[in-house]
Design a protein around this motif. Structure first.
Motif, PDB file in Angstrom:
ATOM      1  N   ARG A 158      -2.393 -25.815 -80.075  1.00 22.48           N
ATOM      2  CA  ARG A 158      -1.029 -25.711 -79.770  1.00 22.48           C
ATOM      3  C   ARG A 158      -0.666 -24.923 -81.204  1.00 22.48           C
ATOM      4  O   ARG A 158      -1.663 -25.786 -82.191  1.00 22.48           O
ATOM      5  CB  ARG A 158      -0.135 -27.015 -79.433  1.00 22.48           C
ATOM      6  N   PRO A 159      -0.047 -24.120 -80.969  1.00 19.51           N
ATOM      7  CA  PRO A 159       0.155 -23.215 -82.631  1.00 19.51           C
ATOM      8  C   PRO A 159       1.118 -24.099 -83.248  1.00 19.51           C
ATOM      9  O   PRO A 159       2.268 -23.556 -84.077  1.00 19.51           O
ATOM     10  CB  PRO A 159       0.802 -21.824 -82.007  1.00 19.51           C
ATOM     11  N   TRP A 160       0.400 -25.247 -83.718  1.00 20.57           N
ATOM     12  CA  TRP A 160       1.601 -26.286 -84.428  1.00 20.57           C
ATOM     13  C   TRP A 160       0.974 -26.634 -86.006  1.00 20.57           C
ATOM     14  O   TRP A 160      -0.002 -26.525 -85.873  1.00 20.57           O
ATOM     15  CB  TRP A 160       1.684 -27.390 -83.653  1.00 20.57           C
ATOM     16  N   ARG A 161       1.506 -26.714 -86.664  1.00 19.79           N
ATOM     17  CA  ARG A 161       1.174 -27.792 -87.923  1.00 19.79           C
ATOM     18  C   ARG A 161       1.722 -29.241 -88.317  1.00 19.79           C
ATOM     19  O   ARG A 161       3.282 -29.307 -88.133  1.00 19.79           O
ATOM     20  CB  ARG A 161       1.558 -26.051 -89.355  1.00 19.79           C
ATOM     21  N   ARG A 162       1.461 -29.986 -89.409  1.00 18.00           N
ATOM     22  CA  ARG A 162       1.909 -30.578 -89.627  1.00 18.00           C
ATOM     23  C   ARG A 162       2.317 -30.654 -91.129  1.00 18.00           C
ATOM     24  O   ARG A 162       1.733 -29.744 -91.991  1.00 18.00           O
ATOM     25  CB  ARG A 162       0.719 -32.280 -90.058  1.00 18.00           C
ATOM     26  N   MET A 163       3.704 -31.385 -91.410  1.00 19.69           N
ATOM     27  CA  MET A 163       4.157 -30.856 -92.557  1.00 19.69           C
ATOM     28  C   MET A 163       4.532 -32.402 -92.925  1.00 19.69           C
ATOM     29  O   MET A 163       5.669 -33.238 -92.123  1.00 19.69           O
ATOM     30  CB  MET A 163       4.814 -29.623 -92.514  1.00 19.69           C
ATOM     31  N   GLU A 164       5.166 -32.101 -94.442  1.00 18.96           N
ATOM     32  CA  GLU A 164       6.186 -33.304 -95.197  1.00 18.96           C
ATOM     33  C   GLU A 164       7.453 -33.304 -94.834  1.00 18.96           C
ATOM     34  O   GLU A 164       7.678 -31.812 -94.280  1.00 18.96           O
ATOM     35  CB  GLU A 164       5.614 -33.838 -96.146  1.00 18.96           C
ATOM     36  N   LEU A 165       7.938 -34.366 -93.768  1.00 18.69           N
ATOM     37  CA  LEU A 165       9.170 -34.440 -93.153  1.00 18.69           C
ATOM     38  C   LEU A 165      10.089 -33.323 -94.706  1.00 18.69           C
ATOM     39  O   LEU A 165      11.003 -32.297 -94.192  1.00 18.69           O
ATOM     40  CB  LEU A 165       9.994 -36.044 -92.955  1.00 18.69           C
ATOM     41  N   GLU A 166      10.527 -34.094 -95.828  1.00 17.91           N
ATOM     42  CA  GLU A 166      11.189 -33.360 -96.838  1.00 17.91           C
ATOM     43  C   GLU A 166      11.054 -32.068 -96.938  1.00 17.91           C
ATOM     44  O   GLU A 166      11.909 -30.926 -97.181  1.00 17.91           O
ATOM     45  CB  GLU A 166      11.263 -34.255 -97.913  1.00 17.91           C
ATOM     46  N   GLU A 167       9.296 -31.737 -97.186  1.00 21.59           N
ATOM     47  CA  GLU A 167       9.376 -30.191 -97.030  1.00 21.59           C
ATOM     48  C   GLU A 167       9.552 -28.888 -96.399  1.00 21.59           C
ATOM     49  O   GLU A 167       9.824 -28.373 -96.041  1.00 21.59           O
ATOM     50  CB  GLU A 167       7.156 -29.720 -97.293  1.00 21.59           C
ATOM     51  N   ALA A 168       9.110 -30.091 -95.013  1.00 21.06           N
ATOM     52  CA  ALA A 168      10.003 -29.030 -93.641  1.00 21.06           C
ATOM     53  C   ALA A 168      11.298 -28.512 -93.941  1.00 21.06           C
ATOM     54  O   ALA A 168      11.855 -27.490 -93.037  1.00 21.06           O
ATOM     55  CB  ALA A 168       9.562 -29.551 -92.496  1.00 21.06           C
ATOM     56  N   LYS A 169      12.132 -29.757 -94.614  1.00 19.87           N
ATOM     57  CA  LYS A 169      13.579 -29.483 -94.022  1.00 19.87           C
ATOM     58  C   LYS A 169      13.729 -27.556 -94.842  1.00 19.87           C
ATOM     59  O   LYS A 169      14.386 -27.447 -94.426  1.00 19.87           O
ATOM     60  CB  LYS A 169      14.519 -30.354 -94.581  1.00 19.87           C
ATOM     61  N   GLY A 170      12.778 -27.088 -96.014  1.00 16.51           N
ATOM     62  CA  GLY A 170      13.146 -26.052 -96.676  1.00 16.51           C
ATOM     63  C   GLY A 170      12.276 -25.032 -96.199  1.00 16.51           C
ATOM     64  O   GLY A 170      12.589 -24.446 -97.338  1.00 16.51           O
ATOM     65  N   SER A 171      11.808 -25.262 -95.293  1.00 16.14           N
ATOM     66  CA  SER A 171      10.645 -24.120 -94.658  1.00 16.14           C
ATOM     67  C   SER A 171      11.234 -23.373 -93.696  1.00 16.14           C
ATOM     68  O   SER A 171      11.762 -23.930 -92.904  1.00 16.14           O
ATOM     69  CB  SER A 171       9.398 -24.722 -94.685  1.00 16.14           C
ATOM     70  N   HIS A 172      10.227 -22.297 -93.664  1.00 13.87           N
ATOM     71  CA  HIS A 172      10.602 -21.319 -92.582  1.00 13.87           C
ATOM     72  C   HIS A 172      10.345 -21.712 -90.909  1.00 13.87           C
ATOM     73  O   HIS A 172       8.968 -21.126 -90.657  1.00 13.87           O
ATOM     74  CB  HIS A 172      10.783 -20.008 -92.995  1.00 13.87           C
ATOM     75  N   VAL A 173      10.468 -23.047 -90.411  1.00  8.96           N
ATOM     76  CA  VAL A 173       9.349 -23.241 -89.527  1.00  8.96           C
ATOM     77  C   VAL A 173      10.577 -24.289 -88.217  1.00  8.96           C
ATOM     78  O   VAL A 173      11.643 -23.944 -88.517  1.00  8.96           O
ATOM     79  CB  VAL A 173       8.541 -24.834 -89.567  1.00  8.96           C
ATOM     80  N   TRP A 174       9.967 -24.455 -87.163  1.00  6.44           N
ATOM     81  CA  TRP A 174      11.256 -25.365 -85.735  1.00  6.44           C
ATOM     82  C   TRP A 174      10.288 -26.270 -85.977  1.00  6.44           C
ATOM     83  O   TRP A 174       8.922 -26.431 -85.975  1.00  6.44           O
ATOM     84  CB  TRP A 174      10.543 -24.074 -85.326  1.00  6.44           C
ATOM     85  N   LEU A 175      11.328 -27.149 -86.004  1.00  2.70           N
ATOM     86  CA  LEU A 175      10.627 -28.672 -85.929  1.00  2.70           C
ATOM     87  C   LEU A 175      10.403 -28.892 -84.598  1.00  2.70           C
ATOM     88  O   LEU A 175      11.009 -28.096 -83.637  1.00  2.70           O
ATOM     89  CB  LEU A 175      11.733 -29.823 -86.257  1.00  2.70           C
ATOM     90  N   LYS A 176       9.402 -29.861 -83.997  1.00  2.28           N
ATOM     91  CA  LYS A 176       8.796 -29.756 -82.467  1.00  2.28           C
ATOM     92  C   LYS A 176       9.051 -31.469 -82.372  1.00  2.28           C
ATOM     93  O   LYS A 176       8.401 -31.716 -81.069  1.00  2.28           O
ATOM     94  CB  LYS A 176       7.519 -29.012 -82.183  1.00  2.28           C
ATOM     95  N   GLN A 177       9.167 -32.749 -83.581  1.00  2.00           N
ATOM     96  CA  GLN A 177       9.767 -33.367 -82.366  1.00  2.00           C
ATOM     97  C   GLN A 177      11.266 -33.852 -82.517  1.00  2.00           C
ATOM     98  O   GLN A 177      11.860 -33.482 -83.639  1.00  2.00           O
ATOM     99  CB  GLN A 177       8.923 -33.867 -83.792  1.00  2.00           C
ATOM    100  N   ASP A 178      11.894 -34.794 -81.888  1.00  2.00           N
ATOM    101  CA  ASP A 178      13.213 -35.555 -81.946  1.00  2.00           C
ATOM    102  C   ASP A 178      12.883 -36.710 -81.418  1.00  2.00           C
ATOM    103  O   ASP A 178      12.046 -37.704 -81.401  1.00  2.00           O
ATOM    104  CB  ASP A 178      13.656 -34.645 -81.333  1.00  2.00           C
ATOM    105  N   VAL A 179      13.999 -37.619 -82.441  1.00  2.00           N
ATOM    106  CA  VAL A 179      14.374 -39.001 -81.054  1.00  2.00           C
ATOM    107  C   VAL A 179      15.187 -39.075 -79.753  1.00  2.00           C
ATOM    108  O   VAL A 179      16.316 -38.604 -80.467  1.00  2.00           O
ATOM    109  CB  VAL A 179      14.947 -40.044 -82.699  1.00  2.00           C
ATOM    110  N   VAL A 180      14.026 -39.578 -78.917  1.00  2.00           N
ATOM    111  CA  VAL A 180      15.135 -39.475 -77.846  1.00  2.00           C
ATOM    112  C   VAL A 180      15.282 -40.970 -77.669  1.00  2.00           C
ATOM    113  O   VAL A 180      14.056 -41.660 -77.176  1.00  2.00           O
ATOM    114  CB  VAL A 180      14.643 -38.492 -76.877  1.00  2.00           C
ATOM    115  N   ASP A 181      16.352 -41.705 -77.002  1.00  2.00           N
ATOM    116  CA  ASP A 181      16.260 -42.770 -76.638  1.00  2.00           C
ATOM    117  C   ASP A 181      15.498 -44.076 -77.381  1.00  2.00           C
ATOM    118  O   ASP A 181      14.439 -44.849 -77.139  1.00  2.00           O
ATOM    119  CB  ASP A 181      15.584 -42.730 -74.964  1.00  2.00           C
ATOM    120  N   GLU A 182      16.113 -43.758 -79.167  1.00  7.12           N
ATOM    121  CA  GLU A 182      14.656 -44.415 -79.830  1.00  7.12           C
ATOM    122  C   GLU A 182      13.407 -44.053 -80.209  1.00  7.12           C
ATOM    123  O   GLU A 182      13.094 -45.075 -80.463  1.00  7.12           O
ATOM    124  CB  GLU A 182      14.883 -45.990 -79.952  1.00  7.12           C
TER     125      GLU A 182
END
Length: 274
Positions: free
Chosen positions: A191-215
């Protein structure tokens, strides 16, 4: 190739380089770039198409540029505007005895509609990407061979269709490099994904691939909304999966340089085999 085409290619390249810089730095491109390319395109259409049908073609091309870059009307007026635009293309296409005008009209109209539909369907994600491809369809309204500096690998494909193909190919190579890196690290998988620190990702030019669904923390099919950062943070997630926002104007610029210098080698290879 005439000197007028060389000037057009040089001018467009300068504009694309400027647009690429903005896309790289800000992931946004000022519309002045597309106004310039669109204006050069209309002038080029006027130069290539003579007579009444040529004037209609140039007017329709100008209306396309104005429609996507400036016009903001209601649904009724917008529909009338685009019907008039299409008629200005269809009349020369249907009644002109000049094959060059017919091919030009088909190339501009079909390419512009195709790129607009690709934007609506989310294939061309950025508005700047769609605007760029549409005004490029006006500026380069002939086949690849007409704008290629070499005759070794010319083709009869519309220039902007080849442009999109090679731009996508260059983008795919970048994505492939990310995948190979993940496979070598035995992380994430194919997969063309990368791991990144959450706070760093907020200010970066990236699309988030994770979310919280039903906890539960899950991988999203599309692109998570901005609220996903807070939802993931509330779950104590420190590291997230992201995919880079590839500034597509850069691959478009690379493809433009490649085609004008090398033509369409893939098409030439396929043609030689048939």
């Amino acid at each position: 190739m005439c000197d007028r085409d060389l000037l057009l290619m040089a001018g467009v390249l300068i504009v694309l380089i400027s647009a690429s810089y903005q896309d790289h730095k800000h992931r946004e491109v000022h519309d002045i770039h597309w106004w310039i390319i669109g204006s050069m395109g209309v002038i080029s259409v006027m130069s290539d198409a003579q007579g009444v049908h040529g004037i209609m073609m140039a007017t329709a091309s100008a209306m396309i540029a104005i429609g996507i870059l400036w016009l903001d009307t209601g649904r009724m007026m917008g529909t009338i505007y685009w019907i008039i635009t299409m008629c200005l293309f269809l009349i020369p296409i249907s009644f002109s005895s000049d094959d060059c005008i017919v091919r030009m009209g088909v190339c501009i109209m079909v390419s512009s509609i195709t790129f607009y539909l690709m934007y609506v369907m989310g294939i061309l994600r950025g508005g700047a990407d769609a605007k760029c491809m549409i005004v490029m369809s006006i500026a380069f309204h002939r086949d690849v061979s007409s704008y290629c500096l070499t005759t070794m690998a010319g083709s009869n494909m519309p220039f902007t269709m080849s442009l999109l193909f090679y731009a996508t190919s260059f983008t795919s190579l970048y994505a492939l490099s990310i995948i190979i890196g993940n496979l070598l690290k035995r992380d994430i998988g194919f997969r063309p994904w990368r791991r990144m620190e959450l706070e760093e990702a907020k200010g970066s030019h990236v699309w988030l691939k994770q979310d919280v669904v039903d906890e539960k923390v899950v991988i999203t099919r599309g692109v998570a909304d901005e609220g996903a950062y807070d939802r993931l943070g509330s779950k104590g997630i420190k590291e997230v999966l992201v995919t880079p926002m590839i500034p597509f104007i850069i691959p478009i610029t690379m493809a433009f340089v490649f085609i004008t210098l090398a033509g369409d080698p893939l098409w030439s290879m396929i043609s030689s085999l048939c």
